[in-house]
Motif scaffolding. Structure first.
Motif, PDB file in Angstrom:
ATOM      1  N   ARG A  42     -11.275   9.988   2.410  1.00  0.00           N
ATOM      2  CA  ARG A  42     -12.482   9.174   2.315  1.00  0.00           C
ATOM      3  C   ARG A  42     -12.129   7.722   2.006  1.00  0.00           C
ATOM      4  NH1 ARG A  42     -17.499  10.038  -1.851  1.00  0.00           N
ATOM      5  NH2 ARG A  42     -15.882   9.462  -3.338  1.00  0.00           N
ATOM      6  N   ASP A  43     -11.090   7.513   1.180  1.00  0.00           N
ATOM      7  CA  ASP A  43     -10.616   6.147   0.921  1.00  0.00           C
ATOM      8  C   ASP A  43     -10.115   5.504   2.202  1.00  0.00           C
ATOM      9  OD1 ASP A  43     -11.161   6.301  -1.792  1.00  0.00           O
ATOM     10  OD2 ASP A  43      -9.183   7.111  -2.274  1.00  0.00           O
ATOM     11  N   VAL A  44      -9.339   6.260   2.992  1.00  0.00           N
ATOM     12  CA  VAL A  44      -8.804   5.728   4.244  1.00  0.00           C
ATOM     13  C   VAL A  44      -9.944   5.349   5.180  1.00  0.00           C
ATOM     14  CG1 VAL A  44      -7.450   6.280   6.305  1.00  0.00           C
ATOM     15  CG2 VAL A  44      -6.640   6.987   4.053  1.00  0.00           C
ATOM     16  N   TYR A  45     -10.940   6.214   5.260  1.00  0.00           N
ATOM     17  CA  TYR A  45     -12.066   5.937   6.157  1.00  0.00           C
ATOM     18  C   TYR A  45     -12.848   4.709   5.692  1.00  0.00           C
ATOM     19  CZ  TYR A  45     -16.176   6.659   9.099  1.00  0.00           C
ATOM     20  OH  TYR A  45     -17.181   6.485  10.016  1.00  0.00           O
ATOM     21  N   ALA A  46     -13.212   4.681   4.402  1.00  0.00           N
ATOM     22  CA  ALA A  46     -14.120   3.635   3.903  1.00  0.00           C
ATOM     23  C   ALA A  46     -13.418   2.301   3.685  1.00  0.00           C
ATOM     24  CB  ALA A  46     -14.769   4.097   2.601  1.00  0.00           C
ATOM     25  N   LYS A  47     -12.204   2.326   3.123  1.00  0.00           N
ATOM     26  CA  LYS A  47     -11.557   1.087   2.706  1.00  0.00           C
ATOM     27  C   LYS A  47     -10.628   0.495   3.755  1.00  0.00           C
ATOM     28  CE  LYS A  47     -11.721   2.183  -2.222  1.00  0.00           C
ATOM     29  NZ  LYS A  47     -10.953   2.371  -3.470  1.00  0.00           N
ATOM     30  N   LEU A  48     -10.241   1.296   4.749  1.00  0.00           N
ATOM     31  CA  LEU A  48      -9.335   0.788   5.779  1.00  0.00           C
ATOM     32  C   LEU A  48      -9.986   0.820   7.158  1.00  0.00           C
ATOM     33  CD1 LEU A  48      -6.461  -0.189   6.547  1.00  0.00           C
ATOM     34  CD2 LEU A  48      -5.883   2.223   6.924  1.00  0.00           C
ATOM     35  N   MET A  83      -2.261   1.751   0.334  1.00  0.00           N
ATOM     36  CA  MET A  83      -1.285   2.485  -0.465  1.00  0.00           C
ATOM     37  C   MET A  83      -1.750   2.724  -1.892  1.00  0.00           C
ATOM     38  SD  MET A  83       0.827   3.060   1.846  1.00  0.00           S
ATOM     39  CE  MET A  83       2.077   3.872   0.864  1.00  0.00           C
ATOM     40  N   GLU A  84      -2.932   2.268  -2.210  1.00  0.00           N
ATOM     41  CA  GLU A  84      -3.510   2.526  -3.522  1.00  0.00           C
ATOM     42  C   GLU A  84      -5.028   2.578  -3.381  1.00  0.00           C
ATOM     43  OE1 GLU A  84      -3.515  -2.102  -5.064  1.00  0.00           O
ATOM     44  OE2 GLU A  84      -1.969  -0.716  -5.761  1.00  0.00           O
ATOM     45  N   ARG A  85      -5.685   3.122  -4.390  1.00  0.00           N
ATOM     46  CA  ARG A  85      -7.122   3.348  -4.280  1.00  0.00           C
ATOM     47  C   ARG A  85      -7.932   2.064  -4.320  1.00  0.00           C
ATOM     48  NH1 ARG A  85      -9.526   8.098  -4.949  1.00  0.00           N
ATOM     49  NH2 ARG A  85     -11.311   7.058  -5.925  1.00  0.00           N
ATOM     50  N   LYS A  86      -7.388   1.011  -4.899  1.00  0.00           N
ATOM     51  CA  LYS A  86      -8.211  -0.164  -5.158  1.00  0.00           C
ATOM     52  C   LYS A  86      -8.700  -0.846  -3.883  1.00  0.00           C
ATOM     53  CE  LYS A  86      -6.273  -3.809  -6.903  1.00  0.00           C
ATOM     54  NZ  LYS A  86      -5.632  -4.761  -7.869  1.00  0.00           N
ATOM     55  N   SER A  87      -7.800  -1.206  -2.995  1.00  0.00           N
ATOM     56  CA  SER A  87      -8.210  -1.918  -1.786  1.00  0.00           C
ATOM     57  C   SER A  87      -7.085  -1.888  -0.766  1.00  0.00           C
ATOM     58  CB  SER A  87      -8.572  -3.381  -2.113  1.00  0.00           C
ATOM     59  OG  SER A  87      -7.440  -4.061  -2.615  1.00  0.00           O
ATOM     60  N   ALA A  88      -7.416  -2.302   0.463  1.00  0.00           N
ATOM     61  CA  ALA A  88      -6.418  -2.369   1.526  1.00  0.00           C
ATOM     62  C   ALA A  88      -5.570  -3.628   1.352  1.00  0.00           C
ATOM     63  CB  ALA A  88      -7.097  -2.378   2.885  1.00  0.00           C
ATOM     64  N   THR A  89      -4.340  -3.556   1.844  1.00  0.00           N
ATOM     65  CA  THR A  89      -3.393  -4.659   1.743  1.00  0.00           C
ATOM     66  C   THR A  89      -3.119  -5.231   3.126  1.00  0.00           C
ATOM     67  OG1 THR A  89      -2.324  -3.684  -0.202  1.00  0.00           O
ATOM     68  CG2 THR A  89      -1.075  -5.335   1.027  1.00  0.00           C
ATOM     69  N   VAL A  90      -3.239  -6.551   3.277  1.00  0.00           N
ATOM     70  CA  VAL A  90      -2.935  -7.242   4.526  1.00  0.00           C
ATOM     71  C   VAL A  90      -1.560  -7.883   4.407  1.00  0.00           C
ATOM     72  CG1 VAL A  90      -3.633  -9.068   6.121  1.00  0.00           C
ATOM     73  CG2 VAL A  90      -5.373  -7.678   4.966  1.00  0.00           C
ATOM     74  N   GLU A  91      -0.703  -7.654   5.401  1.00  0.00           N
ATOM     75  CA  GLU A  91       0.646  -8.208   5.380  1.00  0.00           C
ATOM     76  C   GLU A  91       0.947  -8.951   6.679  1.00  0.00           C
ATOM     77  OE1 GLU A  91       3.273  -5.255   2.595  1.00  0.00           O
ATOM     78  OE2 GLU A  91       2.928  -4.639   4.676  1.00  0.00           O
ATOM     79  N   CYS A  92       1.568 -10.109   6.554  1.00  0.00           N
ATOM     80  CA  CYS A  92       2.073 -10.843   7.714  1.00  0.00           C
ATOM     81  C   CYS A  92       3.432 -10.265   8.072  1.00  0.00           C
ATOM     82  CB  CYS A  92       2.186 -12.325   7.375  1.00  0.00           C
ATOM     83  SG  CYS A  92       2.992 -13.307   8.673  1.00  0.00           S
ATOM     84  N   MET A  93       3.645 -10.010   9.363  1.00  0.00           N
ATOM     85  CA  MET A  93       4.886  -9.392   9.826  1.00  0.00           C
ATOM     86  C   MET A  93       5.825 -10.401  10.475  1.00  0.00           C
ATOM     87  SD  MET A  93       4.468  -6.227   8.969  1.00  0.00           S
ATOM     88  CE  MET A  93       5.680  -5.322   9.935  1.00  0.00           C
ATOM     89  N   TYR A  94       5.445 -11.664  10.471  1.00  0.00           N
ATOM     90  CA  TYR A  94       6.249 -12.686  11.136  1.00  0.00           C
ATOM     91  C   TYR A  94       7.295 -13.222  10.171  1.00  0.00           C
ATOM     92  CZ  TYR A  94       6.150 -15.066  15.630  1.00  0.00           C
ATOM     93  OH  TYR A  94       6.405 -15.448  16.911  1.00  0.00           O
ATOM     94  N   GLY A  95       8.437 -13.599  10.673  1.00  0.00           N
ATOM     95  CA  GLY A  95       9.471 -14.182   9.839  1.00  0.00           C
ATOM     96  C   GLY A  95      10.662 -13.259   9.678  1.00  0.00           C
TER      97      GLY A  95
END
Length: 532
Positions: free
Chosen positions: A135-141, A200-212
């Protein structure tokens, strides 16, 4: 939802209506386009049960006790029923009664919604290790970032690009699609990850830049408005190397081309300047993306529309979208160059006018091909004047076509658009079989890819867009659209004496279909207006 409420003894005259009156607009509105303030996500996460007058529908002596109710079904059957409903309906269902709310905490329901709505096929049980539920994956991501799934065009000056945002396992990843190395137009597309979102945690989704060169690092995504979002890297120092931008660019060349700067500088100077611009600066500031759709397909289309890779002289390979509009086909640039920017209509094919090529020996004579095409152009011009009620102008001398070497340096790279002419103003039927006629480029016509097909099926009259550096003095000039097969076509630019070969992009794109033909046409107008 209304049926469920009635079966549970909650008629519209009782709890449902009262509850709707008590709930504010923020509780009843649909999901906002900005992920940081998504009430739909909050509803999915909360699933709060309301207070029921008199003990709720489960109370003894309620009117529902005398008739069949969903509450009497076993929990495992209710789980199966609820799992078949859209995830966006489940928060409302959780407000019917306490029992429904408890059942909707079953992760099996949300695992199925993740799989059916977003294609997540991995075993989500491993999430239990981190304490993250389906449910976290569905709602938060997945639900929270659903607005950015699909195809996008980055706003990088005239260069454009193609970004595909997809659900990949338990990640949402933005892949930048790049054409093959010039001039291998038949090779598959290359792609690189630009950003990813994970939970990766219940609080919120994490956005990461993959460049560099230092690995994933902190980034940010903001949905600006409908069909537009932006990305920003919060740690641009991760893109820098100790040797500065020059060393960074040399490293990119070794990784992407397998060659040194000195080996390819003179051959691909313009393309290198473009890629250096993208590589070193696209995440220094906020980068905006605008949604694009794949063109709709119709049974009477000449071939299946879609994305194609094409050769554009010293600019290398670019991505073009081929679409059909009644008796015309159009090629719109998804990637562009300093002469013809992304979003512009590079070729237009008039399917009412077929061109019958001469035999191979005569086809080698460029002047003979020019004569045929110019006759068709005159026929098209006269037909257009009759349609507008004007009188035909007196015949004009055909222009003398110049080769690329005869053009000024700033005009040597331009884009065209073409098709051919016949006597019957009726679109050709889709190509299904047949090997067609022999095809060879006229003497003096240049082509970056010598491995073009030696037979073609159909040819049409068309026009192509050419311009000087900086999109100066744009004009449309005649040319020949050459259809080889379902996945390859070419365009012969008469004025430039050059030939472009196009090959279909074979990748499969999800969430990229236009909701309607009108929406697709509006999208084309929007991306063209950005560079007009």
């Amino acid at each position: 939802m209304a049926v469920c409420a009635r079966l549970c003894g909650v008629g519209p005259a009782r709890g449902c209506r009262r509850r709707q009156q008590r709930r504010g607009p923020a509780e009843t509105s649909t999901a906002d386009s900005e992920p940081d303030t998504d009430p739909e996500e909050e509803r999915i996460e909360a699933g709060a049960a309301p207070a029921w007058p008199g003990g709720g529908p489960e109370a003894a002596g309620s009117p529902s006790s005398a008739r069949c109710s969903l509450l009497e079904l076993p929990p495992e059957l209710l789980v199966e029923i609820f799992a078949s409903l859209p995830g966006t309906d489940l928060p409302s269902l959780a407000q019917v009664c306490t029992k429904f709310r408890r059942i909707l905490h079953t992760d099996t329901i949300w695992r199925r919604r993740c799989r059916e709505e977003y294609g997540v096929c991995e075993n989500l049980r491993k999430l239990e290790i981190t304490g993250v539920s389906c449910r976290d994956v569905y709602a938060k991501l997945l639900h929270r970032y659903r607005h950015i799934l699909g195809l996008w065009q980055p706003d990088i000056g005239p260069y454009g690009g193609l970004l595909n945002v997809v659900v990949d396992g338990l990640f949402i990843i933005g892949w930048m699609y790049l054409p093959p190395h010039d001039p291998h137009v038949g090779d598959p597309m290359r792609f690189k990850p630009l950003f990813r979102i994970h939970l990766m945690e219940r609080k919120s989704a994490t956005v990461e830049c993959m460049y560099g060169h230092k690995g994933p690092h902190n980034g940010h995504i903001q949905i600006v408005k409908k069909d537009e979002f932006s990305t920003k890297c919060n740690q641009t120092d991760h893109h820098r190397m100790s040797g500065g931008r020059q060393e960074e660019f040399r490293t990119w060349l070794r990784e992407e081309w397998g060659r040194t700067l000195e080996d390819i500088f003179h051959e691909h100077m313009q393309e290198l300047i473009l890629m250096k611009f993208i590589y070193t600066s696209q995440y220094d500031n906020c980068l905006t993306y605008r949604r694009i759709y794949l063109p709709p397909s119709h049974p009477d289309d000449l071939i299946k529309p879609g994305l194609f890779k094409g050769t554009y002289g010293s600019h290398g390979l670019e991505i073009v979208m081929l679409s059909f509009h009644g008796p015309h086909a159009r090629g719109t640039k998804i990637t562009g160059d300093p002469n013809i920017p992304a979003g512009q209509q590079t070729v237009e094919i008039d399917l009412r006018y077929r061109i019958q090529l001469p035999d191979v020996e005569n086809l080698r004579n460029f002047n003979e091909l020019s004569r045929i095409v110019l006759e068709v152009r005159e026929q098209v011009r006269q037909e257009q004047q009759r349609e507008t009620g004007g009188s035909p102008d007196p015949p004009q001398e055909p222009p003398s076509f110049r080769g690329p070497d005869e053009l000024p340096a700033e005009d040597s790279e331009k884009s065209s658009n073409g098709a051919a002419a016949a006597e019957q103003p009726a679109p050709e039927q889709p190509v299904t079989s047949g090997h067609g006629q022999p095809f060879v480029l006229p003497v003096g016509v240049s082509s970056r890819n010598e491995d073009y097909p030696r037979t073609c099926r159909l040819c049409y009259y068309g026009t192509g867009l050419i311009a000087g550096h900086g999109f100066t003095s744009p004009e449309r000039t005649p040319g020949v659209f050459v259809l080889f097969d379902e996945d390859r076509f070419g365009f012969l630019w008469l004025e430039l004496k050059s030939f472009s070969l196009y090959s279909r992009v074979q990748a499969t794109f999800r969430n990229a279909d236009a909701p309607s033909p009108q929406a697709f046409d509006e999208m084309l107008k929007n991306i063209q207006s950005l560079t007009s």
